[in-house]
Design an enzyme around this catalytic site. Structure first.
Site, mmCIF file in Angstrom:
data_model
loop_
_atom_site.group_PDB
_atom_site.id
_atom_site.type_symbol
_atom_site.label_atom_id
_atom_site.label_comp_id
_atom_site.label_asym_id
_atom_site.label_seq_id
_atom_site.Cartn_x
_atom_site.Cartn_y
_atom_site.Cartn_z
ATOM 1 N N TYR A 184 -7.340 27.438 89.689
ATOM 2 C CA TYR A 184 -8.512 28.700 89.442
ATOM 3 C C TYR A 184 -9.228 28.412 91.048
ATOM 4 O O TYR A 184 -10.708 27.234 90.653
ATOM 5 C CB TYR A 184 -9.390 28.742 88.558
ATOM 6 N N HIS A 194 0.704 24.154 83.101
ATOM 7 C CA HIS A 194 0.022 26.219 83.243
ATOM 8 C C HIS A 194 1.334 26.434 83.716
ATOM 9 O O HIS A 194 2.152 27.887 83.065
ATOM 10 C CB HIS A 194 -0.487 25.766 84.624
ATOM 11 N N SER A 219 -5.111 38.213 80.099
ATOM 12 C CA SER A 219 -5.056 39.500 80.466
ATOM 13 C C SER A 219 -4.481 40.499 79.319
ATOM 14 O O SER A 219 -4.418 41.394 79.036
ATOM 15 C CB SER A 219 -3.301 39.717 81.427
ATOM 16 N N PRO A 220 -5.645 40.407 78.423
ATOM 17 C CA PRO A 220 -5.270 41.416 77.070
ATOM 18 C C PRO A 220 -6.017 42.601 77.310
ATOM 19 O O PRO A 220 -5.738 43.426 76.537
ATOM 20 C CB PRO A 220 -6.661 40.614 76.591
ATOM 21 N N ARG A 238 -5.362 43.556 82.883
ATOM 22 C CA ARG A 238 -6.404 43.280 84.113
ATOM 23 C C ARG A 238 -6.616 44.533 84.446
ATOM 24 O O ARG A 238 -6.964 45.063 85.721
ATOM 25 C CB ARG A 238 -4.556 43.196 85.130
ATOM 26 N N PHE A 259 -6.638 47.526 83.875
ATOM 27 C CA PHE A 259 -6.036 49.150 83.117
ATOM 28 C C PHE A 259 -6.235 49.269 81.831
ATOM 29 O O PHE A 259 -6.803 51.231 81.754
ATOM 30 C CB PHE A 259 -4.509 48.799 83.107
#
Length: 331
Positions: free
Chosen positions: A55, A122, A201-202, A205, A207
């Site tokens: 990251y 990862h 990403s629960p 992202r 949406f």
């Protein structure tokens, strides 16, 4: 917040994905704001902080270390190896034992800590047997540099093979209403070996927050520009799902983002979502999802409304898909 278990650790039922502050969705906030957000997250009850060597190519680990290193006893720290920028400046998957060790040493230095509580592979390196990579992580546990071993975006078979080498404390994969792949086999594998499941990403992202209506202006460095679901034509069709979804959030008495997180928490008591954000307001909103109760009828409606058969577009493009081992639904 209430807590859930990762091995011997008690962590907040909702963790904080720190990536967004440095990487992934275009320019993040300035350092001062990032420092403030991380400290206010601890104040709000988050006790599980997730970062990675990838990251910002180390920048996110440095930020986490600088911002909350002085509060080290207040949280469980997770980071990741196996996906990094190499010495030539190229992003690569590399699970060789010597590289895992090197990456860990670099992470410890950037974070300013002596030990990382949970250290994930990862991505699995297709050129290195999972037994070799996990063996290297096991060595780091014995040396006291990490406490627990995790895996990310791997198959159920890989989880079981890895667990024979060293106990796997947690498996991290994308999981939300619109990405249901873990339900194929990975959740069962985690239950079988006693591992926690960490959902990244629960809120899909952004949406599922209902606040991203137009994807035409995404920044060039925003990873959503490469994701088929966010292709403007596909996304316009996916937005049609949100009208009924918004009604279900209103019926439940929460925001759309909170409904997405509460759905995950209701799916199993070993599931820990880690939403990321660049907004203190949204961080606090996400934390409040821990207190949202979703009725059986709403759960049923949600799962019928948004699933692998109703969402248009794949979750990764062909290149990115090659890097993950998670089982896929038939086309």
């Amino acid at each position: 917040m209430r807590t859930r278990k990762i091995a011997g650790f008690d962590v907040s039922v909702i963790g904080l994905g720190c990536m967004n502050l440095s990487y992934g969705y275009g320019p993040g906030p300035d350092e001062a704001y990032g420092v403030r957000l991380l400290n206010e997250a601890l104040d709000a009850g988050y006790t599980f902080m997730d970062t990675a060597a990838l990251y910002g190519f180390g920048a996110n680990e440095k930020l986490v270390g600088k911002a909350i290193g002085h509060r080290r006893d207040d949280y469980v720290l997770a980071s990741k190896c196996g996906l990094r920028r190499n010495n030539e400046g190229v992003r690569e998957i590399n699970g060789r034992p010597d590289v895992i060790r090197e990456t860990c040493e670099q992470s410890l230095s950037r974070l300013g800590v002596d030990v990382i509580d949970l250290y994930y592979l990862h991505r699995m390196d297709p050129n290195v047997p999972i037994e070799d990579s996990v063996g290297a992580l096991s060595d780091l546990v014995r040396e006291g540099k990490i406490r627990e071993v995790g895996l990310s975006e791997v198959s159920a078979d890989t989880i079981r093979r890895a667990h024979k080498v060293h106990p796997i404390a947690a498996v991290q994969s994308e999981y939300s209403l619109w990405t249901r792949n873990p339900e194929i086999a990975v959740l069962d594998a985690c239950e079988d070996i006693g591992a926690a499941f960490v959902a990244f990403s629960p809120v899909a992202r952004k949406f599922l927050t209902g606040t991203l209506q137009d994807v035409s202006g995404l920044h060039d460095d925003d990873i959503r520009k490469t994701i088929p679901r966010f292709d403007p034509e596909n996304y316009e069709k996916n937005l049609e799902l949100l009208e009924e979804y918004a009604n279900l959030a209103e019926e439940t008495g929460c925001s759309m983002a909170q409904l997405a997180l509460a759905w995950l928490l209701a799916k199993g008591d070993t599931i820990i979502p880690i939403p990321g954000t660049t907004s203190i307001e949204h961080m606090l909103e996400n934390a409040a999802a821990a207190d949202v109760s979703v009725s059986f009828d709403v759960m049923t409606c949600l799962e019928s409304l948004i699933n692998q058969n109703t969402v248009i577009g794949a979750r990764y493009d062909a290149k990115a898909q090659k890097s993950v081992g998670t089982e896929e639904f038939p086309s």
